[in-house]
Structure formats: structure tokens, C-alpha cells
Design a protein around this motif. Structure first.
Motif, PDB file in Angstrom:
ATOM      1  N   ALA A   1       0.853  -1.195   0.000  1.00  0.00           N
ATOM      2  CA  ALA A   1       0.000   0.000   0.000  1.00  0.00           C
ATOM      3  C   ALA A   1       0.884   1.239   0.000  1.00  0.00           C
ATOM      4  O   ALA A   1       2.069   1.166   0.294  1.00  0.00           O
ATOM      5  N   ILE A   2       0.262   2.359  -0.348  1.00  0.00           N
ATOM      6  CA  ILE A   2       0.946   3.647  -0.274  1.00  0.00           C
ATOM      7  C   ILE A   2      -0.067   4.674   0.226  1.00  0.00           C
ATOM      8  O   ILE A   2      -1.226   4.662  -0.200  1.00  0.00           O
ATOM      9  N   ARG A   3       0.353   5.499   1.141  1.00  0.00           N
ATOM     10  CA  ARG A   3      -0.538   6.545   1.650  1.00  0.00           C
ATOM     11  C   ARG A   3      -0.668   7.640   0.601  1.00  0.00           C
ATOM     12  O   ARG A   3       0.292   7.958  -0.113  1.00  0.00           O
ATOM     13  N   PHE A   4      -1.852   8.215   0.529  1.00  0.00           N
ATOM     14  CA  PHE A   4      -2.065   9.312  -0.412  1.00  0.00           C
ATOM     15  C   PHE A   4      -1.144  10.485  -0.103  1.00  0.00           C
ATOM     16  O   PHE A   4      -0.671  11.155  -1.020  1.00  0.00           O
ATOM     17  N   SER A   5      -0.864  10.702   1.166  1.00  0.00           N
ATOM     18  CA  SER A   5       0.029  11.809   1.524  1.00  0.00           C
ATOM     19  C   SER A   5       1.443  11.566   0.995  1.00  0.00           C
ATOM     20  O   SER A   5       2.118  12.494   0.553  1.00  0.00           O
ATOM     21  N   THR A   6       1.885  10.315   1.007  1.00  0.00           N
ATOM     22  CA  THR A   6       3.199   9.969   0.457  1.00  0.00           C
ATOM     23  C   THR A   6       3.199  10.120  -1.053  1.00  0.00           C
ATOM     24  O   THR A   6       4.131  10.676  -1.638  1.00  0.00           O
ATOM     25  N   LEU A   7       2.140   9.636  -1.696  1.00  0.00           N
ATOM     26  CA  LEU A   7       2.020   9.755  -3.148  1.00  0.00           C
ATOM     27  C   LEU A   7       1.991  11.224  -3.554  1.00  0.00           C
ATOM     28  O   LEU A   7       2.648  11.629  -4.517  1.00  0.00           O
ATOM     29  N   GLU A   8       1.268  12.027  -2.801  1.00  0.00           N
ATOM     30  CA  GLU A   8       1.205  13.461  -3.071  1.00  0.00           C
ATOM     31  C   GLU A   8       2.592  14.107  -2.946  1.00  0.00           C
ATOM     32  O   GLU A   8       2.992  14.903  -3.794  1.00  0.00           O
ATOM     33  N   ALA A   9       3.321  13.739  -1.900  1.00  0.00           N
ATOM     34  CA  ALA A   9       4.660  14.298  -1.686  1.00  0.00           C
ATOM     35  C   ALA A   9       5.615  13.891  -2.811  1.00  0.00           C
ATOM     36  O   ALA A   9       6.414  14.702  -3.278  1.00  0.00           O
ATOM     37  N   ILE A  10       5.512  12.648  -3.266  1.00  0.00           N
ATOM     38  CA  ILE A  10       6.349  12.174  -4.371  1.00  0.00           C
ATOM     39  C   ILE A  10       6.025  12.953  -5.632  1.00  0.00           C
ATOM     40  O   ILE A  10       6.930  13.427  -6.339  1.00  0.00           O
ATOM     41  N   CYS A  11       4.742  13.101  -5.928  1.00  0.00           N
ATOM     42  CA  CYS A  11       4.322  13.826  -7.131  1.00  0.00           C
ATOM     43  C   CYS A  11       4.766  15.291  -7.078  1.00  0.00           C
ATOM     44  O   CYS A  11       5.191  15.849  -8.091  1.00  0.00           O
ATOM     45  N   GLU A  12       4.686  15.882  -5.908  1.00  0.00           N
ATOM     46  CA  GLU A  12       5.106  17.273  -5.754  1.00  0.00           C
ATOM     47  C   GLU A  12       6.617  17.403  -5.969  1.00  0.00           C
ATOM     48  O   GLU A  12       7.084  18.287  -6.686  1.00  0.00           O
ATOM     49  N   ALA A  13       7.382  16.499  -5.370  1.00  0.00           N
ATOM     50  CA  ALA A  13       8.840  16.551  -5.469  1.00  0.00           C
ATOM     51  C   ALA A  13       9.330  16.274  -6.892  1.00  0.00           C
ATOM     52  O   ALA A  13      10.308  16.875  -7.346  1.00  0.00           O
ATOM     53  N   LEU A  14       8.643  15.370  -7.590  1.00  0.00           N
ATOM     54  CA  LEU A  14       9.062  14.998  -8.944  1.00  0.00           C
ATOM     55  C   LEU A  14       8.308  15.761 -10.033  1.00  0.00           C
ATOM     56  O   LEU A  14       8.560  15.540 -11.218  1.00  0.00           O
ATOM     57  N   GLU A  15       7.390  16.624  -9.597  1.00  0.00           N
ATOM     58  CA  GLU A  15       6.570  17.398 -10.540  1.00  0.00           C
ATOM     59  C   GLU A  15       5.937  16.481 -11.591  1.00  0.00           C
ATOM     60  O   GLU A  15       6.174  16.617 -12.792  1.00  0.00           O
ATOM     61  N   CYS A  16       5.144  15.529 -11.093  1.00  0.00           N
ATOM     62  CA  CYS A  16       4.506  14.567 -11.981  1.00  0.00           C
ATOM     63  C   CYS A  16       3.106  14.229 -11.473  1.00  0.00           C
ATOM     64  O   CYS A  16       2.672  14.750 -10.442  1.00  0.00           O
ATOM     65  N   GLN A  17       2.433  13.367 -12.192  1.00  0.00           N
ATOM     66  CA  GLN A  17       1.102  12.896 -11.822  1.00  0.00           C
ATOM     67  C   GLN A  17       1.212  11.473 -11.274  1.00  0.00           C
ATOM     68  O   GLN A  17       2.168  10.754 -11.606  1.00  0.00           O
ATOM     69  N   PRO A  18       0.240  11.020 -10.464  1.00  0.00           N
ATOM     70  CA  PRO A  18       0.274   9.640  -9.970  1.00  0.00           C
ATOM     71  C   PRO A  18       0.378   8.605 -11.095  1.00  0.00           C
ATOM     72  O   PRO A  18       1.042   7.582 -10.945  1.00  0.00           O
ATOM     73  N   SER A  19      -0.226   8.901 -12.227  1.00  0.00           N
ATOM     74  CA  SER A  19      -0.180   7.961 -13.357  1.00  0.00           C
ATOM     75  C   SER A  19       1.226   7.851 -13.957  1.00  0.00           C
ATOM     76  O   SER A  19       1.508   6.892 -14.676  1.00  0.00           O
ATOM     77  N   ASP A  20       2.104   8.806 -13.666  1.00  0.00           N
ATOM     78  CA  ASP A  20       3.486   8.715 -14.110  1.00  0.00           C
ATOM     79  C   ASP A  20       4.263   7.709 -13.260  1.00  0.00           C
ATOM     80  O   ASP A  20       5.278   7.173 -13.702  1.00  0.00           O
ATOM     81  N   ILE A  21       3.777   7.439 -12.067  1.00  0.00           N
ATOM     82  CA  ILE A  21       4.454   6.565 -11.125  1.00  0.00           C
ATOM     83  C   ILE A  21       3.819   5.177 -11.069  1.00  0.00           C
ATOM     84  O   ILE A  21       4.513   4.173 -11.029  1.00  0.00           O
ATOM     85  N   LEU A  22       2.482   5.135 -11.055  1.00  0.00           N
ATOM     86  CA  LEU A  22       1.761   3.868 -10.943  1.00  0.00           C
ATOM     87  C   LEU A  22       1.090   3.520 -12.253  1.00  0.00           C
ATOM     88  O   LEU A  22       0.459   4.355 -12.880  1.00  0.00           O
ATOM     89  N   GLU A  23       1.222   2.249 -12.645  1.00  0.00           N
ATOM     90  CA  GLU A  23       0.654   1.792 -13.906  1.00  0.00           C
ATOM     91  C   GLU A  23      -0.019   0.439 -13.695  1.00  0.00           C
ATOM     92  O   GLU A  23       0.514  -0.433 -13.007  1.00  0.00           O
ATOM     93  N   TYR A  24      -1.205   0.280 -14.283  1.00  0.00           N
ATOM     94  CA  TYR A  24      -1.932  -0.986 -14.178  1.00  0.00           C
ATOM     95  C   TYR A  24      -1.687  -1.812 -15.430  1.00  0.00           C
ATOM     96  O   TYR A  24      -1.916  -1.342 -16.545  1.00  0.00           O
ATOM     97  N   LYS A  25      -1.192  -3.027 -15.249  1.00  0.00           N
ATOM     98  CA  LYS A  25      -0.965  -3.962 -16.355  1.00  0.00           C
ATOM     99  C   LYS A  25      -1.645  -5.272 -15.999  1.00  0.00           C
ATOM    100  O   LYS A  25      -1.162  -5.997 -15.132  1.00  0.00           O
ATOM    101  N   PRO A  26      -2.772  -5.562 -16.651  1.00  0.00           N
ATOM    102  CA  PRO A  26      -3.474  -6.824 -16.315  1.00  0.00           C
ATOM    103  C   PRO A  26      -2.664  -8.071 -16.663  1.00  0.00           C
ATOM    104  O   PRO A  26      -1.790  -8.035 -17.468  1.00  0.00           O
TER     105      PRO A  26
END
Length: 67
Positions: A42-67
Motif C-alpha cells: 500500500a501507499i498513503r495518499f500523503s506519500t504519493l502526493e509528496a512524491i508527485c510534488e517533489a518529482l513534478e509529476c502525476q500519480p499515473s506517471d508513477i503507478l501503472e496498471y498492467k493486467p
């Protein structure tokens, strides 16, 4: 696992080291390593938000769904 973590890709694109990101977002390098390896359950939304802010990106740039 069908969710792929592309954190390494974003770190390379932003020319940032894992240690630097960990310091910026306030987590340990060990926890960041677990996240990068895809072993995190799992990942906390606050952590995901901090990562996105630091890397200037969107969550979809970090997490990807591959069935």
C-alpha cells in the motif's frame, strides 16, 4: 502484481537520486526502496502526493496498471 511502480523511471527523468527524494518527502531510504521495488502492499495518499510534488509529476506517471 498488476500494479507496476515506475518510480525509477521518474527519478531518472528528473535526474534525482533516491536518497534525495527520500529526504525531500520525509521517508527513509529503506521505505522508498520497498516502494520502488514494487514490494509495498500500500501507499498513503500523503506519500504519493509528496512524491508527485517533489518529482513534478502525476500519480499515473508513477503507478501503472498492467493486467
Amino acid at each position: 502484481m498488476p500494479i507496476t511502480v515506475n518510480l525509477d523511471v521518474m527519478l531518472i527523468k528528473r535526474k534525482m537520486k533516491s536518497k534525495e527524494l527520500a529526504q525531500k518527502i520525509g521517508i527513509t531510504t529503506a521505505n522508498l526502496s520497498i516502494l520502488k521495488s514494487g514490494k509495498a502492499k500500500a501507499i498513503r495518499f500523503s506519500t504519493l502526493e509528496a512524491i508527485c510534488e517533489a518529482l513534478e509529476c502525476q500519480p499515473s506517471d508513477i503507478l501503472e496498471y498492467k493486467p
